[in-house]
Design an enzyme around this catalytic site. Structure first.
Site, mmCIF file in Angstrom:
data_model
loop_
_atom_site.group_PDB
_atom_site.id
_atom_site.type_symbol
_atom_site.label_atom_id
_atom_site.label_comp_id
_atom_site.label_asym_id
_atom_site.label_seq_id
_atom_site.Cartn_x
_atom_site.Cartn_y
_atom_site.Cartn_z
ATOM 1 N N LYS A 50 -7.550 -0.881 0.458
ATOM 2 C CA LYS A 50 -6.388 -0.866 -0.435
ATOM 3 C C LYS A 50 -6.760 -1.505 -1.777
ATOM 4 O O LYS A 50 -6.373 -1.022 -2.840
ATOM 5 C CB LYS A 50 -5.203 -1.592 0.219
ATOM 6 N N GLN A 94 -0.180 -6.971 5.754
ATOM 7 C CA GLN A 94 -0.937 -6.152 6.713
ATOM 8 C C GLN A 94 -0.528 -6.512 8.140
ATOM 9 O O GLN A 94 -0.560 -7.680 8.528
ATOM 10 C CB GLN A 94 -2.449 -6.385 6.501
ATOM 11 N N ASP A 117 5.371 -0.197 1.568
ATOM 12 C CA ASP A 117 5.068 0.355 2.895
ATOM 13 C C ASP A 117 6.269 1.124 3.443
ATOM 14 O O ASP A 117 6.142 1.897 4.381
ATOM 15 C CB ASP A 117 4.755 -0.790 3.880
#
Ligand code: NAD
Length: 282
Positions: A50, A94, A117
């Site tokens: 990322k 994460q 997300d």
């Protein structure tokens, strides 16, 4: 026909780069903050990928590598600070988190306007009503692959195997939004083959190596494989038995090189969207 997520992802990123440069000319650089708690090796790889994607697109990025023992208060305080930070348009924690941290509480602390997300219940609700700014990255990546390949979803029988909150359920909603007739199958579905063999578009998000066999697939179906698994030899493979099913499908996505590369691209797209819209609240 092979649907290459690698190629489609590269094309989408080229377009994102153009939009990013335009936004930068106006004085705003998209910013993404990624938080990793602990030492999970797979998570480290994802976080690094990322960061790399941010670098390639010219985004501003911040990476927080927190120790396994980080308390919930410390993590929530960091999220609170990033929620207020003007340079940051997207915040990603994460997953999975170490077991002493409450994933739901942490995910819901991220401001919905920076929830790139698209895991926050507010954003998931907006996916349901079809009015969201963000789309969940993996299902959005699948939709992009279908669109890019010229596959018209409207009126087709689409079958999704899997009903998780991050893949199966939002996948079904995005297909429905594009006017597919959608069936969701799961671990308690009776006679799975009965459903899958009627699918014009079959999406596998199960998490079992080579689970979808040729006799489950309709001749000429479009098959998208979301699964990321290891087979008995330790090799990366999807949920679809590619060697069998590729002979029957009209379009099929491989693993690796299929949905995987699309997910990070969609994360970058959401971050750019957030910066473009400069959302304060919903
Ligand atoms: P999950 O474990 O949360 O969900 C799996 C789903 O499969 C469940 O809803 C379950 O009901 C269903 N299922 C299990 N056994 C079944 C059976 N025998 N018949 C029918 N359905 C069955 O997993 P997830 O988070 O949705 O992920 C699914 C797969 O996609 C995993 O392999 C994961 O690694 C992969 N994944 C890939 C990406 C990507 O970027 N490509 C992103 C997220 C997840």
């Amino acid at each position: 026909m092979l649907i290459s997520g690698k190629e489609i992802s590269a094309a989408v990123r080229a377009e994102l780069l153009e939009r990013t440069n335009k936004l930068k000319e106006k004085g705003r650089t998209p910013g993404l903050a990624v938080i990793l708690v602990g030492e999970d090796p797979a998570s480290k790889v994802y976080v690094n990928n990322k960061e790399k994607a941010c670098f390639e697109l010219g985004f501003y990025s911040e990476k927080y590598l927190l120790s396994e023992n980080t308390s919930e208060e410390e993590l929530l305080a960091l999220i609170d600070r990033l929620n207020e930070e003007d340079k940051i348009h997207g915040i990603l924690v994460q997953l999975p988190l170490p077991s002493h941290l409450n994933e739901k509480k942490v995910t819901e602390r991220i401001s919905p306007v920076k929830d790139v997300d698209c895991f926050h219940p507010v954003n998931i609700g907006k996916v349901l009503t079809g009015e969201g700014v963000f789309a969940p990255c993996t299902p959005a990546g699948v939709m992009e692959m279908l669109k890019f390949s010229g596959i018209d979803v409207a009126g087709k029988n689409a079958v999704v195997i899997g009903r998780s909150n991050i893949v199966g359920k939002p996948m079904a909603m995005l297909l429905l939004k594009e006017n597919a007739t959608v069936t969701i199958c799961h671990s308690k579905t009776k006679d799975l083959k009965e459903h899958t063999s009627k699918a014009d578009i079959l999406i596998a998000a199960v998490g079992r190596a080579n689970f979808v066999k040729a006799d489950m697939v309709k001749e000429g179906a479009v098959v998208i494989d979301v699964g990321i698994n290891r087979n008995e030899d330790g090799k990366l493979c999807g949920d679809v038995d590619f060697s069998e099913v590729s002979g029957k499908a009209s379009y099929i996505s491989p693993v690796p090189g299929g949905v995987g590369p699309m997910t990070i691209t969609e994360l970058m797209k959401n971050t750019l969207l957030s910066a473009e819209e400069n959302l304060k609240n919903f």
